[in-house]
Design an enzyme around this catalytic site. Sequence first.
Site, PDB file in Angstrom:
ATOM      1  N   CYS A 233      64.774  -8.712  15.316  1.00  0.00           N
ATOM      2  CA  CYS A 233      64.158  -8.199  16.388  1.00  0.00           C
ATOM      3  C   CYS A 233      63.873  -6.793  16.392  1.00  0.00           C
ATOM      4  O   CYS A 233      63.032  -6.144  15.934  1.00  0.00           O
ATOM      5  CB  CYS A 233      65.072  -8.660  17.733  1.00  0.00           C
ATOM      6  SG  CYS A 233      66.991  -8.783  17.450  1.00  0.00           S
ATOM      7  N   SER A 234      64.728  -5.879  17.159  1.00  0.00           N
ATOM      8  CA  SER A 234      64.602  -4.258  17.186  1.00  0.00           C
ATOM      9  C   SER A 234      65.562  -3.708  17.600  1.00  0.00           C
ATOM     10  O   SER A 234      65.915  -2.772  17.870  1.00  0.00           O
ATOM     11  CB  SER A 234      63.547  -4.051  18.275  1.00  0.00           C
ATOM     12  OG  SER A 234      64.091  -4.724  19.378  1.00  0.00           O
ATOM     13  N   CYS A 235      67.033  -4.174  16.941  1.00  0.00           N
ATOM     14  CA  CYS A 235      68.435  -3.654  17.107  1.00  0.00           C
ATOM     15  C   CYS A 235      68.393  -2.266  16.483  1.00  0.00           C
ATOM     16  O   CYS A 235      67.908  -2.160  15.440  1.00  0.00           O
ATOM     17  CB  CYS A 235      69.377  -4.608  16.281  1.00  0.00           C
ATOM     18  SG  CYS A 235      69.576  -6.244  17.060  1.00  0.00           S
TER      19      CYS A 235
END
Lengths: 117, 219
Positions: free
Chosen positions: A19-21
């Site tokens: 995702c975009s952690c």
Amino acid sequence: MVVVENGPKLHNIVVCTLCSCYPWPVLGLPPVWYKSAPYRSRAVIDPRGVLREFGLELAEDVEIRVWDSTAEVRYLVLPERPAGTEKMSEEELAALVSRDAMVGVAKVTAPQTGGKA
Amino acid sequence: MNGVHDMGGMHGMGPIEHEKNEPVFHAPWEARAYALNRAMGAWGKWNIDASRHAKEVIPATEYLRMSYYEKWITGLVELMVEHGLVTRQEVASGKPATGAPKATPALTADAVARTLGVGAPTSRDVAVAPRFKVGQHVRARNIHPAGHTRLPRYARGKLGTIARDHGVFVFPDTNAHFLGEKPQHVYSVRFAARELWGEKAGRRDAVYIDLWDDHLEQA
């Protein structure tokens, strides 16, 4: 938060393939490229190629560690201190550190004018 | 799920577009999408894992076409509909129906920093024994759950070494589906680049992945 330290023979780079952690509390919201499919897909399989696209060419004998942020642990890269900055204060050194360097897609470089401080 | 969001190791996604002096938001609606997500999360109807999964189930062709905040809004609408906070008619009309649920107390501007600043920690202070020790060789399980998982496809079946024990955390694979927190140890697992990608990968290079006890087996 885990801080991973770069050295002369070790380079760290952070990604979130799922995702975009990203370390929001320290670096703020991530840039678009960090959240994009090209970066997320390639950082793990071709870190050298990715770094080259950011203008960073690493020697073959430098170990690259890619940190895929799959859990709630966030990673931050401690960049390598550039040569020629021995006399700089903490504040002056901090001013050299960029967001990209703390994600691991850039190095910290000494000011070109050197010794001005 | 083996979705397109799980893109580690994929080819064909194009060059990285590194924008110089990038603004935090590229349009006012993006800031609104961000704020809406945070504010709706404050209802406590779902958790971060369910919120991630809501984006993963966006159909693959749409997922790749959408911008980041389009995905956020799409996932948010699904969660809100699923949890009875809005109806599709309300979303379409942009107007609340009579008797639509309202947060009590309402989230006012002065309460935002206090409410959203604290976040929702996912570490758990419970005594759960770790199944693995630092230095131990492990194999990422070859599993293909149809639901949410934080075990990326590119690591499945691969051999690694436990590099660090992060402690006990909520297990996203069950928590995303409201099937319990199942707290367990999370480890940083080192996978040699050659184990993952073959002989052409750098000899010294490695990928470190954070994985839960349930993702791993003894090697």
